[in-house]
Write a protein that holds these residues in place. Structure first.
Motif, PDB file in Angstrom:
ATOM      1  N   THR A 181      -2.150  10.367 -14.725  1.00  0.00           N
ATOM      2  CA  THR A 181      -0.857  11.049 -14.582  1.00  0.00           C
ATOM      3  C   THR A 181      -0.919  12.141 -13.523  1.00  0.00           C
ATOM      4  OG1 THR A 181      -1.306  12.747 -16.258  1.00  0.00           O
ATOM      5  CG2 THR A 181      -0.356  10.653 -17.017  1.00  0.00           C
ATOM      6  N   LYS A 182      -2.108  12.418 -13.015  1.00  0.00           N
ATOM      7  CA  LYS A 182      -2.272  13.518 -12.068  1.00  0.00           C
ATOM      8  C   LYS A 182      -2.702  13.058 -10.683  1.00  0.00           C
ATOM      9  CE  LYS A 182      -3.140  17.112 -15.474  1.00  0.00           C
ATOM     10  NZ  LYS A 182      -3.816  18.403 -15.704  1.00  0.00           N
ATOM     11  N   ILE A 183      -3.179  11.815 -10.585  1.00  0.00           N
ATOM     12  CA  ILE A 183      -3.594  11.247  -9.308  1.00  0.00           C
ATOM     13  C   ILE A 183      -3.233   9.766  -9.338  1.00  0.00           C
ATOM     14  CG2 ILE A 183      -5.930  10.854 -10.190  1.00  0.00           C
ATOM     15  CD1 ILE A 183      -6.975  11.197  -7.361  1.00  0.00           C
ATOM     16  N   GLY A 184      -2.744   9.254  -8.226  1.00  0.00           N
ATOM     17  CA  GLY A 184      -2.361   7.849  -8.190  1.00  0.00           C
ATOM     18  C   GLY A 184      -3.574   6.940  -8.222  1.00  0.00           C
ATOM     19  N   LEU A 185      -3.677   6.111  -9.256  1.00  0.00           N
ATOM     20  CA  LEU A 185      -4.765   5.152  -9.387  1.00  0.00           C
ATOM     21  C   LEU A 185      -4.173   3.748  -9.459  1.00  0.00           C
ATOM     22  CD1 LEU A 185      -6.991   6.975 -12.040  1.00  0.00           C
ATOM     23  CD2 LEU A 185      -7.408   6.819  -9.569  1.00  0.00           C
TER      24      LEU A 185
ATOM     25  N   LEU B  52     -12.042  14.578 -10.763  1.00  0.00           N
ATOM     26  CA  LEU B  52     -11.378  13.451 -10.105  1.00  0.00           C
ATOM     27  C   LEU B  52      -9.969  13.795  -9.633  1.00  0.00           C
ATOM     28  CD1 LEU B  52     -11.168  10.499  -9.279  1.00  0.00           C
ATOM     29  CD2 LEU B  52     -10.639   9.936 -11.662  1.00  0.00           C
ATOM     30  N   SER B  53      -9.212  14.546 -10.436  1.00  0.00           N
ATOM     31  CA  SER B  53      -7.804  14.791 -10.101  1.00  0.00           C
ATOM     32  C   SER B  53      -7.596  15.906  -9.091  1.00  0.00           C
ATOM     33  CB  SER B  53      -7.012  15.115 -11.374  1.00  0.00           C
ATOM     34  OG  SER B  53      -7.465  16.334 -11.949  1.00  0.00           O
ATOM     35  N   SER B  54      -8.641  16.706  -8.817  1.00  0.00           N
ATOM     36  CA  SER B  54      -8.395  17.888  -8.001  1.00  0.00           C
ATOM     37  C   SER B  54      -9.449  18.212  -6.958  1.00  0.00           C
ATOM     38  CB  SER B  54      -8.255  19.120  -8.921  1.00  0.00           C
ATOM     39  OG  SER B  54      -9.417  19.295  -9.710  1.00  0.00           O
TER      40      SER B  54
END
Length: 252
Positions: A144-148, A246-248
């Motif tokens: 929900t925080k990074i496009g995967l 991973l997200s930031s």
């Protein structure tokens, strides 16, 4: 044990849920209602927890959290057994990795039911049961925080949980009910075994996480335990990333 904190752990028998319960009983006196769908797994976990802390009060309840009536009955039983409930978490979840155009209506519906509906059912019941305030913790995802790629269904379901968290945190703040979520990356659990058992997939995922490894159940459970702790009184409306960066973070 009347002053011991009481918890309802939904999805208790999974990899993260089991680790969380071990942490809760290891902290001292407590009361826990373990809820999940498999009675055998629940009883094995209950026996293990009693062996860790003979003073802990452990109750099991077979529950399908996609059924709102079953969740309401769970919380009614928990309140009748322990009185005041202090902390609640919903760890029900699934992993569907498919692009949207290959995802069937049933797969999407099942993903929403297991992830988002269970979260709503548990939050709604918890809001009624936490009469003296307390903590509700839900489970989101790094997706929900990074496009995967290929995460459309699970990202949509967990994105709903993020919205649920911030709205409910505002709704129930006046009643001192704190609502938060944890958003993990890939964690080595039975649920993720199809991914972690593949050497190629594991290698690729490890490379994606800046800290150089995928998560272990304790990485997430330790944060859940902190959010559930009655001493954590000034944190609400947060979706905390527990994802190895991973997200930031972009490693060199």
């Amino acid at each position: 044990m009347s002053d011991a904190p009481a918890y309802v752990i939904v999805g208790a028998s999974g990899g993260i849920g089991s680790d969380l319960c071990r942490r809760l009983v290891s902290r001292g006196p407590c009361k826990i209602v373990l809820a999940a769908r498999d009675p055998n797994k629940l009883e094995r976990l209950a026996d293990e927890l009693r062996a860790i802390n003979g003073d802990a009060e452990i109750v099991t309840r077979v529950t399908d959290a996609t059924d709102s009536g079953a969740v309401d009955a769970l919380f009614a039983a928990a309140s009748a057994t322990f009185g005041t409930i202090h902390g609640v978490t919903n760890l029900c979840g699934s992993i569907l990795l498919k692009p949207a155009h290959l995802t069937s209506d049933k797969e999407f519906g099942d993903t929403l039911a297991v992830n988002l509906l269970t979260a709503f059912h548990v939050l709604r019941a918890a809001a009624k049961a936490l009469t003296g305030g307390g903590s509700v913790v839900l489970m989101s995802t790094v997706a929900t925080k990074i496009g995967l790629a290929n995460h459309e269904a699970i990202a949509a379901a967990k994105g709903g949980i993020n919205g649920l968290v911030i709205s409910a945190a505002a709704t129930y703040a006046a009643r001192n009910i704190r609502v938060n979520a944890v958003a993990p990356g890939l964690v080595r659990t039975p649920l993720a075994e199809r991914l972690t058992s593949s050497e190629a997939t594991l290698k690729a995922s490890t490379a994606m996480h800046p800290l150089g490894r995928i998560g272990e159940p304790g990485d997430v459970a330790s944060v859940l335990a902190w959010l559930l702790d009655p001493a954590t009184t000034w944190v609400t409306g947060q979706v905390l990333s527990v994802d190895g960066g991973l997200s930031s973070v972009r490693a060199k």
